[in-house]
Design an enzyme around this catalytic site. Structure first.
Site, short mmCIF file in Angstrom:
data_model
loop_
_atom_site.label_atom_id
_atom_site.label_comp_id
_atom_site.label_asym_id
_atom_site.label_seq_id
_atom_site.Cartn_x
_atom_site.Cartn_y
_atom_site.Cartn_z
CE1 TYR A 60 -24.99 -10.82 -8.54
CE2 TYR A 60 -27.23 -10.97 -9.37
CZ TYR A 60 -25.92 -10.81 -9.56
OH TYR A 60 -25.49 -10.99 -10.93
CB SER A 101 -27.37 -8.73 -12.59
OG SER A 101 -28.41 -9.67 -12.54
#
Length: 169
Positions: free
Chosen positions: A155, A142
C-alpha cells in the site's frame, strides 16, 4: 454559473466514502458530476442525494483497461466530449500482509487498486482535460506514502508511486 458554462467532473470510486463526499461537494459548487464505481446501486444512492440534473452514472472497474475505455466512450458521448476535472479517488487496502507473506497476486491487487487505476483513468482522459480551460487532476493518495508499517508495504509503495506518477503528468 450559467447552464452553458457548467463544468464536469469525473470522480472514480464515487459510490462511498471520500468519493461520495467529493461528488456531493462538487455538485454543490455547480458541477455536473460523473459518478463511477463498480457498484451501480451505490452510485444510484449518491445520485438520489445530489439529484439527477447534476449527475451522470457510468459504472466501471477502473483497474481494467477495457472497462476504462468503455467509461471514456460513454462519458464523451454523454458530455459531448467535455471533462474539466478528474478526481482519481479509487484506492484502498485490499490486502494487509508483510512483503515476505504476500503473494504476487495480492501484490498486484494492491497496485492495481491504488496505482494502475490512476494510470489508466488519467491516460484515458488527458486529451479532454488538456482541451479544457479548467482542466485539473486530483489524485487521492495517503500519508502512508511517507510512513511505513510492516503490513502495509504494498500500500505504501503504491501510494508513493501515485505521487511520483502524478508529478510526471
Amino acid at each position: 454559473m450559467e447552464k452553458t458554462e457548467k463544468k464536469t467532473a469525473l470522480i472514480t470510486g464515487s459510490g462511498s466514502g471520500l468519493g461520495r463526499a467529493i461528488a456531493k461537494a462538487l455538485a454543490g459548487e455547480g458541477f455536473t458530476v460523473i459518478l463511477t464505481g463498480r457498484r451501480e446501486e451505490k452510485l444510484q444512492e449518491v445520485e438520489k442525494e445530489i439529484g439527477k440534473d447534476d449527475t451522470i452514472i457510468i459504472p466501471a472497474d477502473v483497474t481494467n483497461e477495457q472497462s476504462v475505455q468503455e467509461l471514456r466512450e460513454q462519458l464523451l458521448k454523454k458530455t459531448g466530449g467535455r471533462l474539466d476535472v478528474l478526481v482519481n479517488n479509487v484506492g484502498g487496502v485490499p490486502v494487509k500482509a508483510s512483503i515476505d507473506e504476500m503473494t504476487f497476486e495480492q501484490w498486484r491487487l494492491v497496485l492495481d487498486t491504488n496505482l494502475t487505476s490512476q494510470f489508466l483513468v488519467t491516460k484515458a482522459f488527458l486529451p479532454e482535460l488538456r482541451k479544457s480551460s479548467h482542466g485539473k487532476i486530483v489524485s487521492v493518495t495517503s500519508g502512508m506514502a511517507h510512513f511505513y508499517m510492516k503490513e502495509f508495504g504494498a500500500y505504501s509503495a503504491s501510494k508513493a508511486a501515485v505521487e511520483a506518477l502524478m508529478k510526471t503528468v
